[in-house]
Design a protein around this motif. Sequence first.
Motif, PDB file in Angstrom:
ATOM      1  N   ASP A  97       0.803  -1.219   0.000  1.00  0.00           N
ATOM      2  CA  ASP A  97       0.000   0.000   0.000  1.00  0.00           C
ATOM      3  C   ASP A  97       0.836   1.270   0.000  1.00  0.00           C
ATOM      4  N   TYR A 128      -0.435   8.661   6.136  1.00  0.00           N
ATOM      5  CA  TYR A 128      -1.631   7.963   5.669  1.00  0.00           C
ATOM      6  C   TYR A 128      -2.451   8.920   4.809  1.00  0.00           C
ATOM      7  N   PRO A 130      -5.574  10.357   2.755  1.00  0.00           N
ATOM      8  CA  PRO A 130      -7.026  10.271   2.974  1.00  0.00           C
ATOM      9  C   PRO A 130      -7.739   9.589   1.805  1.00  0.00           C
ATOM     10  N   ARG A 131      -8.975   9.226   2.055  1.00  0.00           N
ATOM     11  CA  ARG A 131      -9.787   8.524   1.060  1.00  0.00           C
ATOM     12  C   ARG A 131      -9.895   9.311  -0.250  1.00  0.00           C
ATOM     13  N   GLN A 133      -7.791  11.377  -1.607  1.00  0.00           N
ATOM     14  CA  GLN A 133      -6.516  11.785  -2.194  1.00  0.00           C
ATOM     15  C   GLN A 133      -6.515  11.471  -3.695  1.00  0.00           C
ATOM     16  N   GLN A 222      -1.453   4.411   0.898  1.00  0.00           N
ATOM     17  CA  GLN A 222      -2.674   4.651   0.142  1.00  0.00           C
ATOM     18  C   GLN A 222      -3.887   4.122   0.902  1.00  0.00           C
ATOM     19  N   HIS A 223      -4.972   4.857   0.803  1.00  0.00           N
ATOM     20  CA  HIS A 223      -6.179   4.499   1.564  1.00  0.00           C
ATOM     21  C   HIS A 223      -6.772   3.178   1.066  1.00  0.00           C
ATOM     22  N   HIS A 224      -7.270   2.401   2.014  1.00  0.00           N
ATOM     23  CA  HIS A 224      -8.141   1.272   1.708  1.00  0.00           C
ATOM     24  C   HIS A 224      -9.046   1.069   2.909  1.00  0.00           C
ATOM     25  N   GLU A 287     -15.419   1.045   9.854  1.00  0.00           N
ATOM     26  CA  GLU A 287     -14.425   1.648   8.980  1.00  0.00           C
ATOM     27  C   GLU A 287     -13.688   2.762   9.697  1.00  0.00           C
ATOM     28  N   ARG A 289     -10.259   5.622   8.902  1.00  0.00           N
ATOM     29  CA  ARG A 289      -9.496   6.161   7.791  1.00  0.00           C
ATOM     30  C   ARG A 289      -8.026   5.777   7.832  1.00  0.00           C
ATOM     31  N   ILE A 290      -7.531   5.223   8.939  1.00  0.00           N
ATOM     32  CA  ILE A 290      -6.147   4.759   8.931  1.00  0.00           C
ATOM     33  C   ILE A 290      -6.089   3.363   9.506  1.00  0.00           C
TER      34      ILE A 290
END
Length: 292
Positions: A97, A128, A130-131, A133, A222-224, A287, A289-290
């Motif tokens: 990631d 990290y 963000p979603r 990005q 990268q966000h997941h 969920e 974000r990090i």
Amino acid sequence: MTTGSERVAVITIASGRHRHLRRQLEAFAHSTVRPDVHIVVAMDDPDVAAVAADHPVRVLPFSGDSPGVLQLAEARNAGAAAAVEAGASMLVFLDVDCIPGPTLLERYIRSAVATEDLRLLYCGPVTYLPRDQLVFDSRELHRFVDPHPARPAPGQGQTQLSSEMMLFWSLSFAITTTDWASLGGFHTGYRGYGGEDTDFAMSAQHNGFRIAWVGGAHAFHQHHPVSNPPVEHLDDILANARVFHRRWGVWPMEGWLAAFAERGLAVYDAATDEWRRTGGGQRRNFENRIAT
């Protein structure tokens, strides 16, 4: 390529996350130092070869002995073995990631050369993303640097030594092959998610290592989607926690274990000194974000 006597290998383990892997590989084209060898360990994922086809990497197919269970420790060890066989003197492990900043390898190398007489795990700052990005070009990501607040983040060109080994993380770190051999790699008793990186840190501490936090060795995660706590990995975490407890006498991942207990998914039995699944509760995804 590197100069001087250092021969640097990057090791990435991957299963899925093809878009993330592609961005990582593209970023190394803009690195101030290119890896001498890049091993991508494809964990039960034959499609990784097509993702990496246009990049100077070696894809190493890996299948564990437990179908459907990602054996992260063994996959990392397999990648390291291939890198050592290729003549690497330094190993850089980078999560699939993570997008490497342009100076990530350069800073790891310079820090290792400056501290060559010490036993160290080298870790760089991780931001990290963000979603939402939208910028993933490694040459532009410096504008978004915001290192995770739970870890030290020295200034550019600085290295900060620390004995707080529990802050170690495996998503971006480096180690000389000599020190890797002395530790014996990641303990292969861990299966699936959780515990193997903390065990590695405990082993390093037991062998007199410290962490070198390397300023400027930036990686961008990268966000997941993730769950907090990671309920989808409940059984793996409980099993791996028991392995860790047998080896070190303490329980790892205490925050997650407590969160599982709050949700009725796991319980600590004081009589047997054991965490076990209850079979109750709702397995919902929370969920965050990090990643933790």
